[in-house]
Enzyme design. Structure first.
Site, mmCIF file in Angstrom:
data_model
loop_
_atom_site.group_PDB
_atom_site.id
_atom_site.type_symbol
_atom_site.label_atom_id
_atom_site.label_comp_id
_atom_site.label_asym_id
_atom_site.label_seq_id
_atom_site.Cartn_x
_atom_site.Cartn_y
_atom_site.Cartn_z
ATOM 1 C CG LEU A 10 -2.163 -1.096 1.153
ATOM 2 C CD1 LEU A 10 -2.756 -1.175 2.581
ATOM 3 C CD2 LEU A 10 -3.005 -0.758 0.028
ATOM 4 C CE1 TYR A 142 15.276 4.096 3.706
ATOM 5 C CE2 TYR A 142 16.854 5.324 2.470
ATOM 6 C CZ TYR A 142 15.699 4.463 2.565
ATOM 7 O OH TYR A 142 15.239 4.171 1.284
HETATM 8 N N1 SER Z 1 13.658 8.557 -1.015
HETATM 9 C C1 SER Z 1 14.178 8.093 0.054
HETATM 10 C C2 SER Z 1 14.204 9.080 1.201
HETATM 11 O O1 SER Z 1 14.299 10.204 0.984
HETATM 12 C C3 SER Z 1 15.634 7.767 -0.340
HETATM 13 O O2 SER Z 1 15.499 6.269 -0.548
HETATM 14 O O3 SER Z 1 14.549 8.642 2.247
#
Ligand code: SER
Length: 316
Positions: A10, A142
């Site tokens: 989703l 991340y």
């Molecule tokens: N679009 C993602 C982000 O800005 C990068 O992988 O975290």
């Protein structure tokens, strides 16, 4: 016909990928999964759909077995800005989810595609024409999960023969489902605001270039790489891909070419600005071109035209 299990179905990528895969492989062959449901979404009503928390490995495998899946597309993840707000949670969701996806793929002997990101690079990476193989020392949680994920996917391929494949996505721009919690999200928001209010305040500073891509090219890249002849793949996890590189003022100029009164102002968010500055200005996608024929169709101009037309016609 192969059957594909998609996690995070989703989300920004999943909601469009499920539709594309269903049109290619048949509605019943694409199993959408997400931690929540949405009765109005075509992902839920247009074919098989299951609730799945990707940190639950038993359930992951159970769904894989139930549908005899041939491939897993693992998209469920926390993005960069949310990750900085909740680093422990980001590590848990991104890594446990991936381990469970890889274990499902290993036990069912199926393919696994999962995206990496430009976030897998860091401040010590060469910033311009960033090579496929280079320094990867990201300073966001991340990014740390993305590099770890790339290594783990390569490990599962080498150690267990799992057919793992991935790309390093740049910022993805789309009009169906908005992204959430990323650093590149401004490049999506700016179009929504341009159509609605004819102005936008950017949390990313002028002059900050990042790689970007329009969603149709991203979806095509996933399908192309998953179908690519393995004999041609020198790399696997994960390929640099990009379609364009721009700063906020560049996208504003492209919008102004169609909406002359559009106004861009700035109110820079130090957290997301720091993240953006740690990423490349533009990456080199030559390996993806050579090894599986990656070829994006949209540049900033053609994407802007299509985005604005689609948002206007959808009344956004
Ligand atoms: N679009 C993602 C982000 O800005 C990068 O992988 O975290």
């Amino acid at each position: 016909m192969k059957t594909v299990l998609v996690t995070g179905a989703l989300g920004q990528i999943g909601s469009e990928l499920v539709a594309k895969l269903r049109s290619l492989y048949g509605d019943n062959h694409i199993v959408g999964t997400d931690i929540r449901s949405d009765a109005d979404s075509p992902v839920v009503c247009g074919g098989p759909f299951e609730i799945l928390d990707v940190t639950d490995g038993e359930r992951f495998l159970e769904i894989g077995k139930k549908y005899h899946v041939d491939a897993v597309v693992h998209l469920a993840a926390v993005l960069s800005a949310t990750g900085e707000a909740k680093p422990q949670f980001a590590w848990h969701l991104n890594m446990t989810g991936l381990v469970n996806g890889l274990e499902t793929a290993r036990q069912l002997q199926c393919q696994l595609f999962t995206p990496s990101s430009i976030a897998a690079f860091g401040p010590s990476t060469p910033k311009d024409s960033t090579p496929q193989d280079t320094i990867q020392r990201p300073n966001t949680i991340y990014g740390v999960t993305k590099v770890s994920g790339e290594l783990l996917c390569d490990y599962y391929h080498q150690r267990f023969g799992v057919d793992t494949r991935g790309v390093r996505f740049p910022g993805l721009i789309s009009y169906v489902t908005p992204p959430g919690g990323g650093t590149t999200d401004y490049a999506v928001e700016i179009y929504y605001h341009a159509v609605k209010e004819k102005k936008y305040t950017s949390y990313i500073a002028a002059g900050t270039k990042m790689d970007m891509m329009y969603m149709p090219d991203a979806l095509e890249a996933i399908v192309q790489l998953m179908e690519a002849d393995p004999a041609r793949l020198i790399h696997r996890n994960a390929f640099n891909i990009t379609a364009m590189s721009f700063a906020p003022e560049d996208v504003a100029a492209a919008i102004q070419a169609r909406i002359p009164e559009f106004l861009l102002t700035y109110d820079v968010d130090p957290v997301r600005q720091r993240i953006a500055e740690s990423w490349p200005n533009s990456i080199d996608a030559r390996c993806a071109v050579d090894e599986w024929g990656f070829q994006p169709r949209y540049d900033l101009e053609s994407m802007t035209k299509d985005m604005l037309e689609k948002l206007v016609s959808r009344g956004r």
